[in-house]
Every structure is written in C-alpha cells, then in structure tokens.
Design an enzyme around this catalytic site. Structure first.
Site, mmCIF file in Angstrom:
data_model
loop_
_atom_site.group_PDB
_atom_site.id
_atom_site.type_symbol
_atom_site.label_atom_id
_atom_site.label_comp_id
_atom_site.label_asym_id
_atom_site.label_seq_id
_atom_site.Cartn_x
_atom_site.Cartn_y
_atom_site.Cartn_z
ATOM 1 N N SER A 1 -12.415 2.104 -11.378
ATOM 2 C CA SER A 1 -11.946 2.589 -9.886
ATOM 3 C C SER A 1 -10.573 2.603 -9.550
ATOM 4 C CB SER A 1 -12.554 1.689 -9.024
ATOM 5 O OG SER A 1 -12.382 0.304 -8.950
ATOM 6 N N LYS B 1 0.410 2.158 -5.923
ATOM 7 C CA LYS B 1 0.276 0.948 -5.830
ATOM 8 C C LYS B 1 -0.517 0.444 -7.025
ATOM 9 C CE LYS B 1 0.442 -0.067 -0.818
ATOM 10 N NZ LYS B 1 -0.396 -0.773 0.025
ATOM 11 N N GLU B 2 -1.074 1.356 -7.829
ATOM 12 C CA GLU B 2 -1.865 1.238 -9.102
ATOM 13 C C GLU B 2 -1.457 2.228 -10.067
ATOM 14 O OE1 GLU B 2 -6.320 -0.059 -7.222
ATOM 15 O OE2 GLU B 2 -5.991 2.123 -7.521
ATOM 16 N N ASP C 1 -10.192 7.681 -5.779
ATOM 17 C CA ASP C 1 -10.659 7.759 -4.406
ATOM 18 C C ASP C 1 -9.516 8.592 -3.787
ATOM 19 O OD1 ASP C 1 -12.970 7.347 -2.950
ATOM 20 O OD2 ASP C 1 -12.492 5.685 -2.062
ATOM 21 N N LYS D 1 -14.823 2.795 1.779
ATOM 22 C CA LYS D 1 -13.856 2.266 0.812
ATOM 23 C C LYS D 1 -14.595 2.003 -0.715
ATOM 24 C CE LYS D 1 -11.954 -0.499 4.494
ATOM 25 N NZ LYS D 1 -12.667 -0.287 5.449
ATOM 26 N N LYS D 2 -14.119 1.029 -1.161
ATOM 27 C CA LYS D 2 -14.629 0.959 -2.820
ATOM 28 C C LYS D 2 -16.084 0.905 -2.863
ATOM 29 C CE LYS D 2 -14.174 -1.839 -6.753
ATOM 30 N NZ LYS D 2 -13.529 -3.176 -7.462
ATOM 31 N N ASP E 1 -12.041 -2.798 -12.737
ATOM 32 C CA ASP E 1 -10.767 -2.342 -11.988
ATOM 33 C C ASP E 1 -9.651 -1.819 -12.765
ATOM 34 O OD1 ASP E 1 -11.920 -3.365 -9.754
ATOM 35 O OD2 ASP E 1 -10.638 -5.305 -9.724
ATOM 36 N N ASP F 1 -18.645 -6.974 -3.227
ATOM 37 C CA ASP F 1 -19.047 -7.609 -4.502
ATOM 38 C C ASP F 1 -20.159 -8.742 -4.208
ATOM 39 O OD1 ASP F 1 -17.104 -8.973 -3.462
ATOM 40 O OD2 ASP F 1 -15.709 -9.114 -5.115
#
Length: 1156
Positions: free
Chosen positions: A356, A362-363, A392, A588-589, A613, A827
């Site tokens: 994901s 940022k990633e 996403d 969201k996630k 991740d 989670d």
C-alpha cells in the site's frame, strides 16, 4: 495513437437499476465450434430481484469452456498489456498500451504411439478420451489394435485397460471430463467424492516424453487406479497410503519453552511485587499527610492508577514462548515427489501480497519499487505468488515507477535466484557494508554483479527522473493542444468572415502518459474527475501470470547475464488504484486494503494474504515459507494470521527515541504468543483469507477449560434462557460438515458472483495437508498442483467493478468483513475482531529478519506517529471494540470459586498446550483492554511529574516523614521492578539499553502524544469532531553526507509544550528547594531529598527529549528558548499568586535572600 477496447460493465450501484444491460465485447470460439462470449448478458442471474440485476454467474469449466493454452494466450497477452479503468456510472475501458503480436493456436493433440501421429479420440463434448489412467494419448485405430491384438495392454504404462469396450471408454471419459472441470470437491466425504484422477502428463506440461511412467512406478512403488491423492481401503472408505503411514510424521513447527530457571522466578517476582504493591497502597491510604492533604490525595490517586496499569500490562506476560519452523519438512511434504504428486510440483497454497502507498511525495517511489523487487524475488513457487500495489493517490508517478520496476525485475530476479542473493532488495544489497563476495562459489558472480549493479544505477536514474519527465511531457502535450485549439478557432473565424481578435483558450492542463493519452488518475494540476478524491478506478497487469512450467529463456537479459538453467519466470504484478468520488467515505488505508481483497479474489484468489507497507521489504527470501509452516501445520486451520516482528533500518546507533520498539516486539508480542496470539500491527502479517471474510474458525465450539477435568460442568436449566449471541460475533459460519451457506453471501460481500464463487475455493485451498489421521479439516495431497485459470478480459473487468466507490454500499465490508473501519488504527481492531470470533494467531520470529523497514528518527515525526497510535487506542476504548464488551470466547469466569481456582492453577500449573485453555483467553482479553486504556495513563503521569516540583515549592512531601516503612516498601517495589526487567531481558534477548530507552520514551510519549490523543478522543466522542492524522514521511534527509541528519532537525510542534514545561518547572523547583533548605534555620533534608530524588527521576526520563531540542552545532531554534523562559516565568508568578510569601517565612531565611 494506440487502439482502445471498451468493456461496458454498467458501473451503477446495485440499488439503482440500469436501463441497458452491461456487455463485454470480447469473445472466442472453442475447438468444438461453440462461441463463448465474455458478455455478462449471456450469463444467467441467480438472483431475480432488481437489487442484484448485475449479479454475475461464473460458468464452470466444461469441454466447451476450457482455459486457453498459455502458448496461444492472445487474450492473456491482451490483459497483461492493457490498462483497465472504470467506476461509478461509467464504462470500463481497456486501453491497449502496446501493439500485440498474434500467436498461432495450439495444435490438436496427436497419438503418442510411435510412428502414428493421428488425432486422438474425442467424445461428444469435444474432450480428449484417455482410455488408460496413465493418460496415454491414443487414436481409435491404435486403441483397437491394442485391445484386439495387444492383449488389452496400454502401450504407455504396460498395464491392462480398465475398460476394454468402446462404450465403457466413452462413458468413463465423460465422467472424467466432468470431474476435471471442477476445481473444488463438492464435499468432504469419502469414496468416489475423493477421487481426483489427476493427470500426470497434464501436470507436467502435457508434452509427451516429459514423464517416464515406468520409472515412476519402479522408484515410488506407485500404482494407478483410484487416484493419487487418497487411496481407498477395500471397504471403499478413503484411508492413508501405506507409503505415508510407513514414514514418521513430522510437524512443521515446534514450541521452544522458556527455561524454568528463568520463567519460574519471573512469575514469582510478579506475585511478590503484586503483594508489595497492595500492602504499600493500603499503608499509603491509612497514613495520610495532614500537613499537605492535597499533595497526598493527588499522589495516591496516581499511584492507584499506576498499579492498575502495571497489572494490566504485566499479567499477559506470564506465559511467553518461542517458536521454530522446519523448512526441510515443508519441502518434503509439499515439493518432493510422492505417490500423490509424482512430478514433485509444488503443492503449496498461493499467496497474494498487498503493498500500500498513498503519496509519492512522502513515500518515495524508489523505496516502493525496491520493495516490489524484493517481493518478486522471494523464494516461493513463482506461479503461487501475486503482488498487488495499491496506489491510493492514483499518481502517474507511482504507475510509471512500477512499470520501471517490472522491467528491471526481468534481470534482478533471475540474478537473485542464480546466486542466492540476500537481501533481495537491490538498494539494500548494493549498500551492504560486509563483503558481498563471501560464500559465492560461481565463477561468473563478479561479472554478473557488476553488470546488474550498472543496470540498477541506470534504473535509479530513470526512476528519480520520472517527476521531471512527466512534467515536461505534460507541458509539451498541453502546448500542442493549445496550438491545435487556436488553429481550429482561427479556421472557424476565417470561415465565418470574422476578423475580431482571438480570445485566449483555456484548456485544462492534463497529465499525459507516455503513449500520448490522458492519465485516468490524479493529475498534477487537479481538475474534475482527476483529483485526489475524484478519479476513476485503474487496474494494470504489469506482469502477467507465469506459465506453470519453469522457463529459462531470458530474452535480451541473457545478453547481459548468463541465465542458462535459471528459472526466469516472474510472479504476477498488478497495479490497482480504486475509484474515488466526492461524497463517498473511502476509509483511508482500510478501504484500500478491502478493495485489494476483492480484486485479488477475482484475479488470483490466493488463500493467504500478506500485507506490507511500501517501505517494508522482504529481508529474508524464505520468510513466506516460514509463515506457511504455521498455516500448514496440524491445527493451522484455526490460525487467522501469522504476525512477523517489525525491524527497522536507518536508526541512530543510540536509538534515542526507541524507534526499534524492541520491548514491544520482543517482550509483549512473545508473551501474547503464549496466549491466543499477538495483535496485528499493520504490516508484515500473513492472513488467512477466509478469516478476513469474517468466518468463524473450524471447530469453534471445541473449547476446554483448564479445570474441566477436575470440576463438574455447570448445567443450564431449562428455565434459564440461552444467551443470545451478540450480533457482532454472529459471523459467517460454516455448517457442521464444512459446507457454506451461500444464500446470504450477496448481502454480505456484494453482488459479484466472481467474488462469491471464489470464497469456497479459497477456504479449501487454505487447509492443511491431510497427511496424518490427527489432521482435521485437511485437504488431500496434490490438490494444488493444477495450474491456475487463465486471466482474461472479463475477469479484469469484474475486478474493476469491485474496486468502485459504490460497491461496499449495503454490504458488510468494513463492519464484519475485511479490514474494519472507524479507527485510525484499523490494524488492532481487525485483529481484535478475529480473536473475538475464536481465531488464534502466532508470532513468527525468524533467525534472519523476515522484513525490514524505515522509521522516523526525527522527534516531531516520532511524536506524531505515537499520537496516531494512541488516538486509535482511545477510539477503541470508546467504541464497541472495547475488550470489556468482548464475546463469550474471551469471557472471564464469573464465579468467585472459578476465579480463585484460575489464580492458583495459573501460577502453579500453567501449561502451554495447543488447546489454548480458557484462562489464556482471559489474559488475551486483558491485553486488549490494556490497548485501549494505556493512553489515559498520561493524565496521571503528567500530574505525577509535577508532584516533585510542587513538593519542593511547598516544602512538603507526599508522606508525613520518610520513615522506615515507606522506604522499605519503596525499595522492594524498585528492586522487584529491576529484577523483572533483568529476567525479561534474559528470556526475550533484548539489551539493557533498549529496555531503558523504552522506559524513557514511555514518559516522553505519555506526557506529550498520549495526552493529546486523549483530548482528541474526548472531542470526537463529545463534540463529534473527526480525527485526522498526518501520513508518516519516508523521505530521507536533505543532508546526504550525514545519514542521521533528520535526528538533529528540530521541527516545532505543540506536542512539545507539556514535556518542556515539566523540565523547566522541575529545574526551577530543584533550585528553590535547595535554596529553601540551605538558608532555613531548621533544614528539613528528608523532604528535600524526597522531592529532589523524584525530580531527577523525571528529568532522567526526559533527557532524550531535552537533547533533541538542543539540535546540533548551535542550531537550537529560538522558539525553544522563548517557550522555556515564558513557562518558567508564568509558573513562578502563578505560584506567588497562589501562595504569597509571609513574614514568618522570610524570617526563617538567612541573609538578604527572599523567595517563596
């Protein structure tokens, strides 16, 4: 311009009937002449209501509906090179990314008798007739000769034919064709239902000469007849092969008990400290400080809460265990030739891996690409892996980076297999500080490594240059569009005879793909239907499903690296960006993960799911096999997930802010493994798909209490009503015989028949191997050696529909199915729901770290990360997911006698068995209760951190005098805490420094992020203010010369105010206390020592925080000094206003010094 195909899927919510039925324009003609269309108009709906008019029916495999041969997979090649988009009220489009080369159809099967070559026999359905169970292909003439002139013996295996008459052969062939068309047995009975009649030739590729039947019969003592999976006994009941029963059964995993010399004193110390805490609190309540009753009251309330918090944290740690796996046994059971699997093809179940990502800024996409490469190169059967990347944000940058990674994987993955590279993340591998040539025996390793390193450097340059390339490309195409629009306007004006000045034309600045078309996702400059929360669903198969047989053709890569004898196949790689539209809550996630669950169920349907991740890569290439050992072991069908520990790279050597979090991952998680299982921590977790679907575990009612053998059961009288099970735990159950009631599935899972049909298949394929009589709910050996179905356009079109924004409406996705919505820590809630239904989980600590990732080393980023975790815990506490409201499967014994029996049984007869007795589930409940309660400790912790300063300011202490009783209790509590820490270090393997860093950051986080989380949670519950969090940045520091430059960067945040205030007040209080005592006529050193001791205790824990504020080389921000001065002045003035100095106090001070 590339060509386009359109797949019309309706794209409407199930509640709104569509006027026109959706169609799919692709189709093909079978060998028997029947035309098979992919159009959903041709599929009969099993539901006649209007709400489910788009309900699909998956036609089972028949002789007229067989998967195409991989060599002639035009449709599969089309799917792997097409970008599928679609969504709400829109058609599903298949955009062909490149021109496809047509391939010739497979030739008709020929007779295998030497010198013949005629067409083999076929029945009325068009299926091949194979008269012998060795599947030797033979034509009509050769079969007649073998029956009449050859004594009825098969020319292939030299065994007599079972059916010598033509009618019997045709009848048996029709029966076999039907059996082979079913990918899942209908039931779990015995006898004919368990006959699988696996085709040995077909499993090995179907080409003649690849399998020697006589050699197999001689070496394995096998026989043909009733099938290869289960051998029936004489009475018709399926039994176990003699070859299996003659070998000793070996488990795949084993428990490693903690040494009694360590765990027994540990439990004894817990008991001693518990008693000491109780006596100490009783003494404190009885002996009040009459001189400062307010100080005593605040301290006793805080101490009572700290005692409760310690008990909730300590009780689940009483039964820690370690586990070990045996990969050699896994290989023997699933990848070694056996009578049920003579070819030795892998019988392991499939794994779908989810990666994901949400924001390429940022990633970094290079980090995500390296993670994908490490997954593709994992040591697991290639055809059993499928990787799904969830973007996403719908960014073209991520899409093209994944395309670059897929291209580079053609070289990197075979190189890793050839030379057994570890780790298989190229960036981590090429940056290793150890000798890369150690233990490398092949002579061409140096040459291959040099070439691959050069290719990887070029790959990094291409990926890092993608943002500028996309921007320049989009600007060029936009300028061309403007010029074309102006020319068109000028031509229209000339045609109309208008000579007025041209008006500027405004054209939305689109983001363009490399093939000259608009990107259907998010554009660099947001516009309607192309923004972050408003874009179509996208699915692109980057790497098509591999062929079932190994391939060593490397194409252009062979020119760079010698790949002869190396399997060059790659696992399937799919890019997915779910549809987003305004007005929908996308969750969201958790919402992105559920979209991947549905899409993967339709495209690959692996019975197990591993989520990672984007910054967590595979560090141990055998990690998938390690996790599969637990799932495939005896009793593994009751495991919902296998959690791996999180390990991090790039942390400063001192680990100033406890980023490694080793106390949690090596102490708490190992301890929970001895109970019902560890909690789910969001990444590095191998799920059982059927558990994510909300089903109860098999044999969920088979629970025994630890005292069931000693005490009679309490019988429920008829007058007592049966307790109604909570709606929350009324999961999707299976019947007693294992069959599923699929009538209610559309309302739970949605109206996709593809998805619903995949559920029983995933349940069957995820079962352990039935290789021992004690294995319950197992599957026959060799059941998963059949290749997967071909991926065609209709399947991808269906996957587009299930990732649309409306699909989850009026379903149970996010409430009982999949990842659970409603919390920023989805989670923990998801894992809690599974444990609440009775599932178990295990903790897999491998000798070599399974996965490694990055963690924020900056103080501000670390505090924001802890804030998000704590906020989720507060949400859990105020929600129905609070462990206080758990189901009866986590129920505490209600009778006092049961409680006392449980207490003594636990301390003196605690056993770690496979049955997980009820008292262990009680401790699991306590552990989840502590998850929701721990942030509230911050309120009492902040008050307690101010108590030493208040004591020094006032000249009083929490007790009247420091007598021997108080000091004795304090000494016992402190010594037992230190001894418990030493024993925890002993059985967990962590270092003393790591334990101390964890204690320090517990106070730092408790006085900053945890307090803010409590306030945010209360605001959400009381005022309904939604909580938003910041995505943790994975960007590297700007200073390339210093690896830990981010450690010294000071980014001011309001979370720093409480701990900074505590530091300043305690420093001022120490100075005041010393001054008061030194200049007083009657010094009270006992009260000073008590206050100073606790002040230094507070300051010692906050030392990393203060060091982080100092920055490096004089870079401390001015705001830190400003806030320090303001806080000190404000507190001093506040204290003077509350308690002004008196004349008597001034007279007690010597000299001219005067201070309150």
């Amino acid at each position: 311009m590339a060509s386009k195909g359109i797949l019309k899927n309706g794209g409407k919510p199930p509640t709104a009937p569509s006027s026109a039925a959706p169609t799919v324009v692709f189709g093909r003609r079978t060998d028997s002449g029947r035309f098979i269309s992919y159009s959903r108009d041709d599929l009969d709906s099993e539901i006649s209501s209007v709400d489910f008019q788009d309900y699909h029916v998956h036609i089972p495999m028949t002789p007229d509906n067989q998967p195409m041969d991989p060599a002639a997979g035009d449709e599969q090649q089309y799917v792997s090179s097409s970008l599928f988009t679609g969504g709400f009220n829109s058609v599903t489009r298949a955009h062909v990314m490149e021109k496809q080369a047509s391939s010739a159809r497979a030739t008709v099967s020929a007779c295998m008798v030497q010198g013949c070559g005629s067409k083999i026999m076929r029945n009325g359905r068009g299926a091949d007739i194979l008269p012998c169970e060795c599947d030797f292909k033979i034509c009509v003439d050769c079969f007649t000769d073998a029956v009449k002139g050859g004594g009825g013996v098969c020319p292939g295996c030299k065994e007599p034919y079972k059916h010598a008459e033509w009618e019997e052969v045709v009848s048996a062939s029709n029966h076999d064709a039907i059996n082979r068309a079913l990918s899942l047995p209908h039931g779990h009975g015995h006898g004919p239902k368990m006959e699988r009649r696996l085709s040995l030739v077909k499993q090995n590729g179907g080409a003649p000469g690849e399998f020697d039947h006589n050699r197999w019969l001689f070496e394995t003592k096998g026989t043909y007849g009733y099938g290869n999976a289960i051998w029936p006994e004489d009475d018709g009941v399926a039994g176990h092969p003699k070859e299996l029963m003659s070998k000793p059964w070996r488990p795949l995993t084993r428990k490693l008990r903690i040494q009694a010399a360590v765990i027994s004193p540990y439990r004894l110390l817990v008991l001693i400290r518990l008693v000491a805490l109780g006596l100490f609190l009783m003494w404190r309540i009885k002996h009040q400080n009459e001189d400062a009753i307010w100080l005593w009251g605040m301290s006793i309330v805080c101490e009572l809460w700290f005692a409760l918090s310690w008990v909730l944290d300590q009780l689940p740690k009483l039964c820690p265990i370690n586990r070990a796996t045996d990969l050699s046994v896994l290989k023997d059971k699933f990848e070694t030739p056996t009578p049920s699997n003579p070819t030795g093809k892998s019988d392991l179940p499939g794994i779908d891996i989810f990666v994901s990502t949400a924001d390429p800024e940022k990633e970094p996409v290079l980090v995500t690409a390296n993670t994908i490469l490490s997954i593709l190169a994992a040591d697991y059967p290639v055809d059993k892996l499928a990787c799904y990347v969830s973007d996403d944000g719908g960014a073209l940058l991520t899409f093209e980076a994944m395309a670059e990674a897929a291209s580079f994987a053609n070289l990197w993955v075979p190189f890793c297999r050839k030379h057994e590279i570890e780790p298989r993340n190229p960036d981590s591998y090429f940056n290793l500080k150890r000798d890369p040539f150690k233990n490398k025996v092949k002579g061409d390793f140096v040459k291959d490594r040099r070439r691959v390193k050069r290719e990887y450097d070029e790959f990094k340059v291409r990926v890092n240059g993608l943002p500028d390339a996309i921007r320049r490309r989009s600007d060029a195409y936009h300028a061309r569009e403007e010029i074309q629009a102006m020319n068109l306007q000028r031509e229209k004006m000339k045609a109309g005879g208008d000579e007025q000045q041209l008006e500027p034309i405004k054209i939305p600045k689109a983001t363009w793909m490399a093939d000259g078309t608009h990107w259907p996702g998010t554009w660099l400059q947001a516009s309607p239907e192309h923004a972050r929360g408003d874009h179509a669903g996208i699915i692109q198969v980057m790497l098509k499903p591999p062929s079932p047989s190994p391939s060593s053709s490397g194409g252009d890569m062979e020119k760079r690296v010698d790949l002869s004898g190396v399997d060059t196949r790659l696992p399937m790689l799919v890019y997915v960006s779910r549809e987003k539209r305004p007005g929908y809550d996308h969750n969201k996630k958790a919402g992105a993960m559920n979209a991947l669950v549905r899409a993967s169920a339709i495209m690959s349907n692996g019975p197990f799911i591993l989520n990672l991740d984007c910054d967590h890569y595979v560090y141990n290439s055998k990690a998938f096999r390690e996790g599969m050992c637990f799932m495939m072991d005896r009793g593994g069908d009751r495991l919902c997930y296998v959690q791996f520990p999180q390990r991090f790279e790039g942390i400063d050597p001192s680990d100033r802010y406890a980023n490694h979090n080793t106390v949690f991952f090596d102490v708490n998680m190992r301890a929970l493994d001895g109970l019902q299982g560890p909690v789910y921590v969001g990444t590095g977790c191998l799920f059982r798909r059927i558990a994510l679907y909300g089903f109860d575990p098999p044999r969920s009612k088979d629970h025994t209490t630890p005292w069931s053998c000693c005490l009679p059961r309490r019988r429920r009288t008829r007058s007592q009503p049966q307790p109604q099970e909570e709606e929350e735990t009324m999961a999707l159950r299976m019947d007693m015989d294992g069959a599923m009631n699929m009538a209610s599935f559309p309302k739970k899972f949605g109206n996709s028949s593809f998805l619903i049909d995949s559920i029983p298949v995933a349940e069957f394929q995820g079962r352990p191997l039935a290789d021992h009589p004690s294995v319950k709910n197992g599957r026959p050996p060799g059941a998963l050696t059949i290749p997967r179905e071909t991926l065609d356009a209709s399947i991808v079109a269906e996957a587009i529909s299930v990732v649309s924004c409306w699909y989850e409406e009026k379903t149970e996705w996010g409430t009982r199915v999949g990842w659970i919505y409603g919390s920023v820590t989805e989670d923990v809630v998801t894992g809690y729901r599974m444990h609440n239904r009775g599932w178990k989980s295990v903790y897999c600590v491998t000798h070599r770290d399974a996965f490694r990732g990055t963690a924020p080393i900056n103080l501000t980023d670390r505090l924001h990360q802890v804030l998000r975790w704590a906020t989720g815990s507060v949400e859990i506490f105020f929600s129905r997911n609070n462990a206080l409201f758990a189901s009866s499967k986590m129920k505490v014994p209600s009778l006092l006698f049961d409680r006392l029996f449980f207490f003594f049984f636990f301390f003196f007869r605690c056993r770690q068995t496979n049955n997980y007795p009820l008292h262990l589930q009680v401790l699991q409940r306590i552990a989840y209760l502590n998850v929701g309660i721990y942030p509230f400790t911050s309120v009492f912790l902040i008050v307690y951190c101010f108590l030493p300063a208040l004591s020094l300011f006032s000249g009083q202490f929490i007790v009247q005098t420091l007598n021997v009783t108080f000091l004795t209790y304090l000494l016992i509590i402190t010594i037992t805490l230190c001894l418990l820490a030493m024993l925890e270090i002993k059985w967990s393997g962590i270092a003393l420094e790591e334990w101390w860093r964890n204690e320090q950051f517990w106070l730092i986080g408790g006085t900053s992020a945890h307090l803010a989380a409590v306030l945010q949670g209360l605001l959400k519950v009381i005022a309904g203010i939604e909580i938003s969090f910041t995505l943790t940045s994975k960007q590297l520091g700007d200073d390339v010369d210093d690896e830990f430059a981010e450690l010294y960067a000071v980014k001011w945040t309001s979370l720093m105010i409480p701990p900074l205030t505590i530091i300043m007040i305690n420093l001022v209080a120490i100075a005041v206390g010393f001054s008061r005592t030194i200049y007083s006529t009657i010094p009270q050193w006992s009260k000073l020592l008590g206050g100073v001791f606790f002040s230094f205790w507070v300051l010692a824990h906050l030392y990393p925080f203060a060091k982080g504020l100092m920055g490096r080389r004089g870079r401390t921000p001015t705001i830190v000094y400003v806030w320090s001065g303001l806080v000190a002045i404000t507190i001093s003035l506040l204290w003077i206003a509350i308690k002004p100095p008196s004349a008597q106090a001034n007279s007690q001070l010597g000299g001219s010094f005067s201070f309150p």
